[in-house]
Design a protein around this motif. Structure first.
Motif, PDB file in Angstrom:
ATOM      1  N   LYS A 240       4.772   6.196   4.413  1.00  0.00           N
ATOM      2  CA  LYS A 240       4.519   6.920   5.665  1.00  0.00           C
ATOM      3  C   LYS A 240       5.009   6.104   6.869  1.00  0.00           C
ATOM      4  O   LYS A 240       5.605   6.631   7.811  1.00  0.00           O
ATOM      5  CB  LYS A 240       3.009   7.188   5.784  1.00  0.00           C
TER       6      LYS A 240
ATOM      7  N   ALA B  80      -6.904   0.404   8.175  1.00  0.00           N
ATOM      8  CA  ALA B  80      -6.293   1.727   8.273  1.00  0.00           C
ATOM      9  C   ALA B  80      -7.300   2.730   7.737  1.00  0.00           C
ATOM     10  O   ALA B  80      -8.013   2.448   6.768  1.00  0.00           O
ATOM     11  CB  ALA B  80      -5.006   1.782   7.466  1.00  0.00           C
TER      12      ALA B  80
ATOM     13  N   ARG C 181      -6.592  -6.130   9.700  1.00  0.00           N
ATOM     14  CA  ARG C 181      -6.635  -4.858  10.412  1.00  0.00           C
ATOM     15  C   ARG C 181      -7.122  -3.821   9.414  1.00  0.00           C
ATOM     16  O   ARG C 181      -7.131  -4.062   8.209  1.00  0.00           O
ATOM     17  CB  ARG C 181      -5.237  -4.454  10.898  1.00  0.00           C
TER      18      ARG C 181
ATOM     19  N   ASN D 122      -7.339   6.519   6.294  1.00  0.00           N
ATOM     20  CA  ASN D 122      -6.495   7.619   5.804  1.00  0.00           C
ATOM     21  C   ASN D 122      -5.024   7.418   6.184  1.00  0.00           C
ATOM     22  O   ASN D 122      -4.371   8.291   6.755  1.00  0.00           O
ATOM     23  CB  ASN D 122      -7.023   8.971   6.299  1.00  0.00           C
ATOM     24  N   LEU D 123      -4.520   6.214   5.880  1.00  0.00           N
ATOM     25  CA  LEU D 123      -3.104   5.842   5.990  1.00  0.00           C
ATOM     26  C   LEU D 123      -2.614   5.560   7.411  1.00  0.00           C
ATOM     27  O   LEU D 123      -1.415   5.442   7.634  1.00  0.00           O
ATOM     28  CB  LEU D 123      -2.182   6.902   5.357  1.00  0.00           C
ATOM     29  N   THR D 124      -3.529   5.445   8.392  1.00  0.00           N
ATOM     30  CA  THR D 124      -3.131   5.154   9.768  1.00  0.00           C
ATOM     31  C   THR D 124      -3.959   3.980  10.301  1.00  0.00           C
ATOM     32  O   THR D 124      -5.184   3.976  10.136  1.00  0.00           O
ATOM     33  CB  THR D 124      -3.354   6.383  10.673  1.00  0.00           C
ATOM     34  N   TYR D 125      -3.287   3.008  10.950  1.00  0.00           N
ATOM     35  CA  TYR D 125      -4.034   1.911  11.581  1.00  0.00           C
ATOM     36  C   TYR D 125      -5.059   2.500  12.542  1.00  0.00           C
ATOM     37  O   TYR D 125      -4.756   3.436  13.292  1.00  0.00           O
ATOM     38  CB  TYR D 125      -3.087   0.986  12.358  1.00  0.00           C
TER      39      TYR D 125
ATOM     40  N   MET E 226       0.802   4.428   2.305  1.00  0.00           N
ATOM     41  CA  MET E 226       0.902   4.144   3.737  1.00  0.00           C
ATOM     42  C   MET E 226       2.242   3.502   4.082  1.00  0.00           C
ATOM     43  O   MET E 226       2.802   3.755   5.152  1.00  0.00           O
ATOM     44  CB  MET E 226      -0.258   3.249   4.185  1.00  0.00           C
TER      45      MET E 226
ATOM     46  N   ALA F  62      -8.406   1.051   4.334  1.00  0.00           N
ATOM     47  CA  ALA F  62      -7.655  -0.060   3.747  1.00  0.00           C
ATOM     48  C   ALA F  62      -7.859  -1.304   4.584  1.00  0.00           C
ATOM     49  O   ALA F  62      -7.801  -1.265   5.807  1.00  0.00           O
ATOM     50  CB  ALA F  62      -6.175   0.277   3.678  1.00  0.00           C
TER      51      ALA F  62
ATOM     52  N   TYR G 234       0.916  -1.142   0.000  1.00  0.00           N
ATOM     53  CA  TYR G 234       0.000   0.000   0.000  1.00  0.00           C
ATOM     54  C   TYR G 234       0.954   1.189   0.000  1.00  0.00           C
ATOM     55  O   TYR G 234       1.404   1.632   1.068  1.00  0.00           O
ATOM     56  CB  TYR G 234      -0.842  -0.068   1.268  1.00  0.00           C
TER      57      TYR G 234
END
Lengths: 139, 79
Positions: free
Chosen positions: A59, B52, B50, B54-57, A56, B71, A53
């Motif tokens: 990041k 996410a 899991r 907006n790009l954060t777990y 992400m 995601a 991904y």
């Protein structure tokens, strides 16, 4: 801090990753090179496919470098490049390079970096054998 | 609200696509979306996925918002 992270479909050159850290203040650069293993026990892998991904993953790699700078303050620069797509046996999947004025903290930081990538970076690999395929994770 | 769900690795194979828009009621949480996804793709429930946002777990209690990118993240294995 000088940080470079990248998810790429192109072959990864360790020399190019290390060159990202060039700085006269560096006295030590350590590298980890993850390569595609063709044998796991008795089982022969034909090739691997990596998927990420990308937004992400980059990041997350940046976050891991921030964790390293906080925990090992002598480490002043980091470059991490991870390849995705189809990789053949022996090809480089990931290069991690860390730089510091002195070597003392670099080894522990490097070990942390690869363990942390495997733990949290949204990157996956699928192993292809003669008789099948499967996604692989240590977690 | 409308959100975009992205699938990766085994979750992409199960869903048969890389991304899919979903419509959820206002106030919906990640848990609500997970329930919708597990109903649509029962095989997903057997994976330890899991999520996410907006790009954060993010935990399942997270509220979702219009335009969020969610995601679906199966167990990772880079390196």
């Amino acid at each position: 801090m000088n940080t470079f992270v990248e998810i790429t479909e192109r072959p990864v050159s360790t020399d190019e990753v290390v060159a990202r850290l060039a700085n006269p203040a560096n006295g030590a650069i350590v590298t980890f090179i993850g390569v595609v293993r063709g044998l796991t026990g008795e089982r022969e892998t034909r090739h691997l496919e990596y998927e990420a991904y990308p937004e992400m993953a980059e990041k997350t790699l940046r976050q891991i470098t921030a964790e390293i700078y906080a925990r090992w303050p002598d480490v002043r620069a980091a470059a991490i490049v991870h390849r995705v797509g189809r990789l053949e046996i022996g090809e480089t999947a990931v290069v991690i390079a860390l730089a510091a004025a002195h070597r003392a903290q670099t080894f522990d930081a490097l070990h942390y970096a690869i363990d942390r990538i495997k733990e949290i970076a949204p990157i996956w690999k699928k192993e292809f054998w003669a008789d099948g395929a499967a996604w692989r994770s240590e977690h | 609200m409308r959100v975009n769900v992205r699938f990766f690795a085994v979750s992409r194979e199960i869903a048969g696509m890389a991304q899919q828009p979903h419509t959820l009621p206002e106030g919906a949480t990640l848990q609500d979306l997970q329930a919708q996804l597990f109903a649509d793709y029962p095989a997903l429930a057997a994976q330890r996925v899991r999520f996410a946002v907006n790009l954060t777990y993010a935990p399942l209690t997270s509220p979702l918002h219009e335009g969020d990118e969610i995601a679906c993240i199966p167990p990772v294995g880079g390196g």
